[in-house]
Scaffold this motif. Sequence first.
Motif, mmCIF file in Angstrom:
data_model
loop_
_atom_site.group_PDB
_atom_site.id
_atom_site.type_symbol
_atom_site.label_atom_id
_atom_site.label_comp_id
_atom_site.label_asym_id
_atom_site.label_seq_id
_atom_site.Cartn_x
_atom_site.Cartn_y
_atom_site.Cartn_z
ATOM 1 N N ASP A 185 0.970 -1.286 -0.088
ATOM 2 C CA ASP A 185 0.037 -0.070 0.050
ATOM 3 C C ASP A 185 0.764 1.173 -0.111
ATOM 4 O OD1 ASP A 185 -2.391 -1.471 -0.177
ATOM 5 O OD2 ASP A 185 -2.598 -1.272 2.207
ATOM 6 N N MET A 186 1.959 1.152 0.957
ATOM 7 C CA MET A 186 2.842 2.222 0.840
ATOM 8 C C MET A 186 3.498 2.524 -0.480
ATOM 9 S SD MET A 186 4.360 1.992 4.739
ATOM 10 C CE MET A 186 5.956 1.867 4.134
ATOM 11 N N THR A 187 4.024 1.615 -1.075
ATOM 12 C CA THR A 187 4.612 1.699 -2.592
ATOM 13 C C THR A 187 3.858 2.021 -3.664
ATOM 14 O OG1 THR A 187 6.193 -0.298 -1.880
ATOM 15 C CG2 THR A 187 5.926 0.110 -4.147
ATOM 16 N N ARG A 188 2.734 1.722 -3.649
ATOM 17 C CA ARG A 188 1.512 2.175 -4.604
ATOM 18 C C ARG A 188 1.184 3.580 -4.111
ATOM 19 N NH1 ARG A 188 -2.190 -2.431 -2.844
ATOM 20 N NH2 ARG A 188 -1.254 -4.071 -3.771
ATOM 21 N N ALA A 189 0.989 4.184 -3.053
ATOM 22 C CA ALA A 189 0.805 5.562 -2.813
ATOM 23 C C ALA A 189 1.926 6.374 -2.952
ATOM 24 C CB ALA A 189 0.675 5.525 -1.363
ATOM 25 N N ARG A 190 3.135 5.863 -2.903
ATOM 26 C CA ARG A 190 4.360 6.487 -3.238
ATOM 27 C C ARG A 190 4.488 6.749 -4.725
ATOM 28 N NH1 ARG A 190 8.927 9.086 -1.148
ATOM 29 N NH2 ARG A 190 10.055 9.800 -2.972
ATOM 30 N N ARG A 191 4.192 5.700 -5.455
ATOM 31 C CA ARG A 191 4.280 5.663 -7.083
ATOM 32 C C ARG A 191 3.117 6.828 -7.557
ATOM 33 N NH1 ARG A 191 4.731 -0.642 -7.662
ATOM 34 N NH2 ARG A 191 7.270 -0.583 -7.547
ATOM 35 N N ARG A 192 1.846 6.569 -6.941
ATOM 36 C CA ARG A 192 0.978 7.695 -7.277
ATOM 37 C C ARG A 192 1.361 9.336 -7.170
ATOM 38 N NH1 ARG A 192 -2.671 3.787 -5.019
ATOM 39 N NH2 ARG A 192 -2.786 4.925 -3.048
ATOM 40 N N THR A 193 2.172 9.295 -5.839
ATOM 41 C CA THR A 193 2.542 10.507 -5.549
ATOM 42 C C THR A 193 3.675 11.055 -6.493
ATOM 43 O OG1 THR A 193 2.125 10.369 -3.139
ATOM 44 C CG2 THR A 193 3.673 11.931 -3.788
ATOM 45 N N ASP A 194 4.706 10.178 -6.882
ATOM 46 C CA ASP A 194 5.505 10.182 -8.028
ATOM 47 C C ASP A 194 5.014 10.761 -8.990
ATOM 48 O OD1 ASP A 194 7.252 10.153 -5.898
ATOM 49 O OD2 ASP A 194 8.094 7.969 -6.629
ATOM 50 N N ARG A 195 4.082 10.040 -9.663
ATOM 51 C CA ARG A 195 3.407 10.318 -10.819
ATOM 52 C C ARG A 195 2.975 11.558 -11.161
ATOM 53 N NH1 ARG A 195 1.714 4.505 -11.281
ATOM 54 N NH2 ARG A 195 -0.072 5.253 -10.113
ATOM 55 N N ASN A 196 1.995 11.988 -9.856
ATOM 56 C CA ASN A 196 1.416 13.320 -10.001
ATOM 57 C C ASN A 196 2.349 14.274 -9.738
ATOM 58 O OD1 ASN A 196 -1.082 11.757 -9.933
ATOM 59 N ND2 ASN A 196 -1.277 11.906 -7.589
ATOM 60 N N ALA A 197 3.723 14.189 -9.299
ATOM 61 C CA ALA A 197 4.572 15.279 -9.076
ATOM 62 C C ALA A 197 5.058 15.478 -10.418
ATOM 63 C CB ALA A 197 5.882 14.898 -8.191
ATOM 64 N N ASP A 198 4.941 14.599 -11.381
ATOM 65 C CA ASP A 198 5.661 14.728 -12.819
ATOM 66 C C ASP A 198 4.746 15.495 -13.770
ATOM 67 O OD1 ASP A 198 7.618 13.258 -12.287
ATOM 68 O OD2 ASP A 198 7.114 11.372 -13.052
#
Length: 91
Positions: free
Chosen positions: A78-91
């Motif tokens: 869950d933490m990894t998925r949330a981090r990936r979403r955050t990283d995608r939204n930052a781009d």
Amino acid sequence: MTVKSSISLSAEQHAFARAQVRQGRFPSVSAVVQHGLELLREKSEGEMADRAALKALLEERARGAFVDVATMRSRLKDMTRARRRTDRNAD
């Protein structure tokens, strides 16, 4: 307050201390030895503080709820998925 003390140094230690004095880093061999002892004291105190902090953390963890492997893996996913979403939204 200073205390006079007689110590023995190896030839290599004495040569190193004398070189420090010649280079102007310290006013005397005694000052080199004092500095070395101060560094050793600081290191020792730091290690004791680290051990105390680790012991406190382990004791705190031991009092907490046990998390089984499956639950921990799920939380990590869950933490990894949330981090990936955050990283995608930052781009």
